[in-house]
Design an enzyme around this catalytic site. Structure first.
Site, PDB file in Angstrom:
ATOM      1  N   LYS A 189      29.867  71.241  47.001  1.00 30.86           N
ATOM      2  CA  LYS A 189      29.692  70.050  46.159  1.00 30.86           C
ATOM      3  C   LYS A 189      30.716  68.977  46.533  1.00 30.86           C
ATOM      4  O   LYS A 189      31.692  69.253  47.229  1.00 30.86           O
ATOM      5  CB  LYS A 189      29.846  70.448  44.686  1.00 30.86           C
ATOM      6  CG  LYS A 189      31.211  71.052  44.330  1.00 30.86           C
ATOM      7  CD  LYS A 189      31.180  71.709  42.946  1.00 30.86           C
ATOM      8  CE  LYS A 189      32.522  72.318  42.601  1.00 30.86           C
ATOM      9  NZ  LYS A 189      32.438  73.135  41.355  1.00 30.86           N
ATOM     10  N   ARG A 193      31.546  74.769  28.731  1.00 30.20           N
ATOM     11  CA  ARG A 193      30.984  73.640  29.477  1.00 30.20           C
ATOM     12  C   ARG A 193      29.460  73.631  29.363  1.00 30.20           C
ATOM     13  O   ARG A 193      28.896  72.742  28.747  1.00 30.20           O
ATOM     14  CB  ARG A 193      31.468  73.711  30.927  1.00 30.20           C
ATOM     15  CG  ARG A 193      31.214  72.463  31.723  1.00 30.20           C
ATOM     16  CD  ARG A 193      32.015  72.411  32.991  1.00 30.20           C
ATOM     17  NE  ARG A 193      31.672  73.449  33.959  1.00 30.20           N
ATOM     18  CZ  ARG A 193      32.215  73.552  35.169  1.00 30.20           C
ATOM     19  NH1 ARG A 193      33.141  72.683  35.560  1.00 30.20           N
ATOM     20  NH2 ARG A 193      31.874  74.509  36.005  1.00 30.20           N
ATOM     21  N   HIS A 215      31.190  81.425  34.271  1.00 37.74           N
ATOM     22  CA  HIS A 215      32.304  80.768  34.971  1.00 37.74           C
ATOM     23  C   HIS A 215      33.572  80.983  34.151  1.00 37.74           C
ATOM     24  O   HIS A 215      33.565  80.783  32.938  1.00 37.74           O
ATOM     25  CB  HIS A 215      31.978  79.279  35.084  1.00 37.74           C
ATOM     26  CG  HIS A 215      32.865  78.516  36.019  1.00 37.74           C
ATOM     27  ND1 HIS A 215      33.147  78.937  37.301  1.00 37.74           N
ATOM     28  CD2 HIS A 215      33.515  77.330  35.875  1.00 37.74           C
ATOM     29  CE1 HIS A 215      33.932  78.037  37.894  1.00 37.74           C
ATOM     30  NE2 HIS A 215      34.175  77.066  37.053  1.00 37.74           N
ATOM     31  N   ARG A 250      30.763  82.685  44.426  1.00 38.76           N
ATOM     32  CA  ARG A 250      30.651  81.231  44.634  1.00 38.76           C
ATOM     33  C   ARG A 250      31.993  80.757  45.174  1.00 38.76           C
ATOM     34  O   ARG A 250      32.901  80.424  44.420  1.00 38.76           O
ATOM     35  CB  ARG A 250      30.325  80.521  43.313  1.00 38.76           C
ATOM     36  CG  ARG A 250      29.074  81.071  42.611  1.00 38.76           C
ATOM     37  CD  ARG A 250      28.733  80.277  41.356  1.00 38.76           C
ATOM     38  NE  ARG A 250      29.794  80.195  40.388  1.00 38.76           N
ATOM     39  CZ  ARG A 250      29.944  80.996  39.328  1.00 38.76           C
ATOM     40  NH1 ARG A 250      29.068  81.957  39.083  1.00 38.76           N
ATOM     41  NH2 ARG A 250      30.958  80.823  38.496  1.00 38.76           N
ATOM     42  N   TYR A 288      53.664  44.387  46.700  1.00 40.54           N
ATOM     43  CA  TYR A 288      53.432  43.779  45.383  1.00 40.54           C
ATOM     44  C   TYR A 288      54.532  44.143  44.390  1.00 40.54           C
ATOM     45  O   TYR A 288      54.979  45.285  44.332  1.00 40.54           O
ATOM     46  CB  TYR A 288      52.096  44.265  44.804  1.00 40.54           C
ATOM     47  CG  TYR A 288      50.888  43.766  45.553  1.00 40.54           C
ATOM     48  CD1 TYR A 288      50.601  42.403  45.598  1.00 40.54           C
ATOM     49  CD2 TYR A 288      50.046  44.651  46.217  1.00 40.54           C
ATOM     50  CE1 TYR A 288      49.477  41.940  46.292  1.00 40.54           C
ATOM     51  CE2 TYR A 288      48.930  44.191  46.899  1.00 40.54           C
ATOM     52  CZ  TYR A 288      48.645  42.836  46.933  1.00 40.54           C
ATOM     53  OH  TYR A 288      47.550  42.378  47.613  1.00 40.54           O
ATOM     54  N   CYS A 305      49.201  49.547  48.559  1.00 40.54           N
ATOM     55  CA  CYS A 305      48.181  48.512  48.332  1.00 40.54           C
ATOM     56  C   CYS A 305      46.796  49.145  48.420  1.00 40.54           C
ATOM     57  O   CYS A 305      46.652  50.337  48.669  1.00 40.54           O
ATOM     58  CB  CYS A 305      48.296  47.401  49.373  1.00 40.54           C
ATOM     59  SG  CYS A 305      49.952  46.715  49.531  1.00 40.54           S
ATOM     60  N   MET A 306      45.773  48.322  48.262  1.00 35.18           N
ATOM     61  CA  MET A 306      44.406  48.834  48.322  1.00 35.18           C
ATOM     62  C   MET A 306      44.084  49.410  49.710  1.00 35.18           C
ATOM     63  O   MET A 306      43.425  50.447  49.824  1.00 35.18           O
ATOM     64  CB  MET A 306      43.410  47.716  47.979  1.00 35.18           C
ATOM     65  CG  MET A 306      41.980  48.197  47.880  1.00 35.18           C
ATOM     66  SD  MET A 306      40.825  46.849  47.634  1.00 35.18           S
ATOM     67  CE  MET A 306      41.131  46.420  45.937  1.00 35.18           C
ATOM     68  N   ASP A 307      44.576  48.750  50.755  1.00 36.31           N
ATOM     69  CA  ASP A 307      44.161  49.111  52.113  1.00 36.31           C
ATOM     70  C   ASP A 307      45.324  49.377  53.060  1.00 36.31           C
ATOM     71  O   ASP A 307      45.099  49.713  54.225  1.00 36.31           O
ATOM     72  CB  ASP A 307      43.336  47.964  52.719  1.00 36.31           C
ATOM     73  CG  ASP A 307      42.389  47.366  51.701  1.00 36.31           C
ATOM     74  OD1 ASP A 307      41.448  48.074  51.321  1.00 36.31           O
ATOM     75  OD2 ASP A 307      42.626  46.222  51.253  1.00 36.31           O
TER      76      ASP A 307
HETATM   77  C1  LIG Z   1      33.058  74.281  41.458  1.00 38.29           C
HETATM   78  C2  LIG Z   1      32.581  75.592  40.976  1.00 38.29           C
HETATM   79  C3  LIG Z   1      32.859  76.751  41.710  1.00 38.29           C
HETATM   80  C4  LIG Z   1      33.809  76.778  42.878  1.00 38.29           C
HETATM   81  O1  LIG Z   1      35.121  76.747  42.367  1.00 38.29           O
HETATM   82  P1  LIG Z   1      36.393  76.911  43.313  1.00 38.29           P
HETATM   83  O2  LIG Z   1      37.531  76.922  42.383  1.00 38.29           O
HETATM   84  O3  LIG Z   1      36.396  75.702  44.188  1.00 38.29           O
HETATM   85  O4  LIG Z   1      36.188  78.154  44.083  1.00 38.29           O
HETATM   86  C5  LIG Z   1      32.265  77.929  41.307  1.00 38.29           C
HETATM   87  N1  LIG Z   1      31.459  77.969  40.215  1.00 38.29           N
HETATM   88  C6  LIG Z   1      31.206  76.869  39.475  1.00 38.29           C
HETATM   89  C7  LIG Z   1      30.319  77.000  38.280  1.00 38.29           C
HETATM   90  C8  LIG Z   1      31.764  75.651  39.820  1.00 38.29           C
HETATM   91  O5  LIG Z   1      31.526  74.580  39.062  1.00 38.29           O
END
Ligand SMILES: *Cc1c(COP(=O)(O)O)cnc(C)c1O
Length: 375
Positions: A41, A141, A172, A225, A270, A316-318
């Site tokens: 992601k 969540r 999770h 995951r 700045y 700065c920004m850039d």
């Molecule tokens: C982002 C996420 C992960 C991965 O988490 P890490 O800490 O990067 O390993 C796994 N499960 C869910 C539901 C997540 O949102």
């Protein structure tokens, strides 16, 4: 097409071999029946979603997790055919598209299923939509909290098996990266109580992000995951040590675009918040907060010729300015994250200075910074 950032020597370099090594290390610790799905992601935590997914696949990942539907569509468009799970809640209005692309989605309410059913039926979709039920065991969540709601939803899924493929169930953990496991054990007990009501388990059962897999491997389920650790970053920051050496994949470099001598009493940037205490050499680096290099990093350092150089004046920004130990030529390499000589600046160091976590720094690096891949 104009690629913005292509003609500036500021870049992220991603070592794909490091990613593969991290994945392989983790795969060696797991039993052969447990799959590793790479979490890619947020543009692969800033590293590049497609390149990371392909490297992960080469290293043995058998599926992918993303946060939003478009990320899953991008993986499909790149030709990846493995299972892809969208971890967040998708809009039921896209149910037909999701089913046709054989994407799996997290479902956390019966209401979602009802809405998706209507969309699937209206579109006369022939491919069952792949569902992973999300259980909320204390993360707070998304997901089912009540055994009765869960049981009713499972019954509905099993009944509507031409519309839905009940493929997975997951939860999770909120504190898997902490040494105190009290809350983790509480969540684990809630999860066990919840899954007890569903009878036969679906094909994929998963509870482990990186931290859970690294430090609570016993409850992995049959899919991990694996996210931040595949990029070589320790999910706990510095609180817990990983069972093997994680290899950070990302470095961030630039080149000095301007070098000048500043006379004692002259100021930089700045607000004129920095004034030279004596005559000194100042270099200008073409990166700023618009690139994801945060303004709060004033006073932190970069590496030039293997030496730490302080960031002076406001970012700065850039552009930003650094104090050099002596005159160096324009074009000299500047390392903002990574190793130069015997010194290293890690994403963790940058995050510590900003009072945040490395995840936020990595995925905050802007698209304007090109990603270059080493393999
Ligand atoms: C982002 C996420 C992960 C991965 O988490 P890490 O800490 O990067 O390993 C796994 N499960 C869910 C539901 C997540 O949102």
């Amino acid at each position: 097409m104009v690629v913005i950032g292509e003609h500036r020597h500021t870049q992220v370099t991603v070592d794909l071999q490091a990613i593969k090594n991290n994945i392989q290390q983790e795969m060696q610790r797991k039993d052969a029946l447990t799959e590793l799905w790479a979490v890619v992601k947020a543009n692969g935590y800033g590293h590049g979603i497609i390149q990371v997914a392909q490297a992960a696949k080469q290293a043995g990942a058998t599926g992918f997790c993303v946060a939003i539907l478009d990320e899953a569509l991008a993986l499909r468009a790149a030709g990846l055919t493995e299972p892809i799970l969208v971890l967040g809640i998708t809009e039921p209005e896209y149910a037909a598209l999701i089913a046709e692309k054989r994407i799996s989605v997290a479902v956390g309410s019966q209401e979602w299923l009802n809405q998706a059913s209507a969309v699937l039926a209206a579109n006369n979709v022939k491919i069952p939509l792949r569902v992973h039920l999300a259980l909320d065991a204390g993360m707070g969540r998304i997901g089912f909290q009540q055994p009765a709601d869960l049981a009713a939803t499972v019954a509905q899924l099993r009944q509507a098996n031409t519309l839905f493929d009940f493929e997975g169930i997951f939860t999770h953990f909120a504190t898997a990266d902490q040494s105190d496991d009290t809350y983790f054990m509480h969540q684990l007990a809630v999860w066990k109580k919840l899954i007890a009501v569903i009878g036969e388990l679906p094909r994929y059962v998963h509870v482990s992000n990186s931290a859970t897999s690294l430090w609570h491997q016993a409850c992995n389920g049959n899919v991990v995951r694996f996210g931040v650790a595949l990029y070589g970053l320790n999910p706990s920051g510095t609180a817990l040590s990983a069972p093997y050496k994680l290899q950070p994949a990302l470095s961030l470099t630039a080149q000095l675009t301007f070098v000048k001598r500043l006379a004692k009493g002259q100021s930089v940037s700045y607000g004129a918040t920095y004034t030279a205490a004596q005559d000194e050499w100042i270099g200008t680096v073409p990166i700023g907060y618009a690139d994801g290099y945060e303004r709060r990093l004033q006073g932190f350092h970069v590496l030039v010729n293997g030496q730490f150089c302080e960031i002076v004046g406001r970012v700065c920004m850039d552009q930003l300015m650094v104090r050099l130990p002596h005159e160096v030529p324009v074009g000299t390499k500047v390392t903002l994250v990574g190793t130069d000589g015997d010194r290293t600046i890690s994403l963790q160091d940058v995050a510590d200075y900003c009072g945040t976590i490395h995840y936020e720094i990595a995925c905050g690096l802007a698209p304007r910074v090109p990603r270059v891949y080493l393999d």
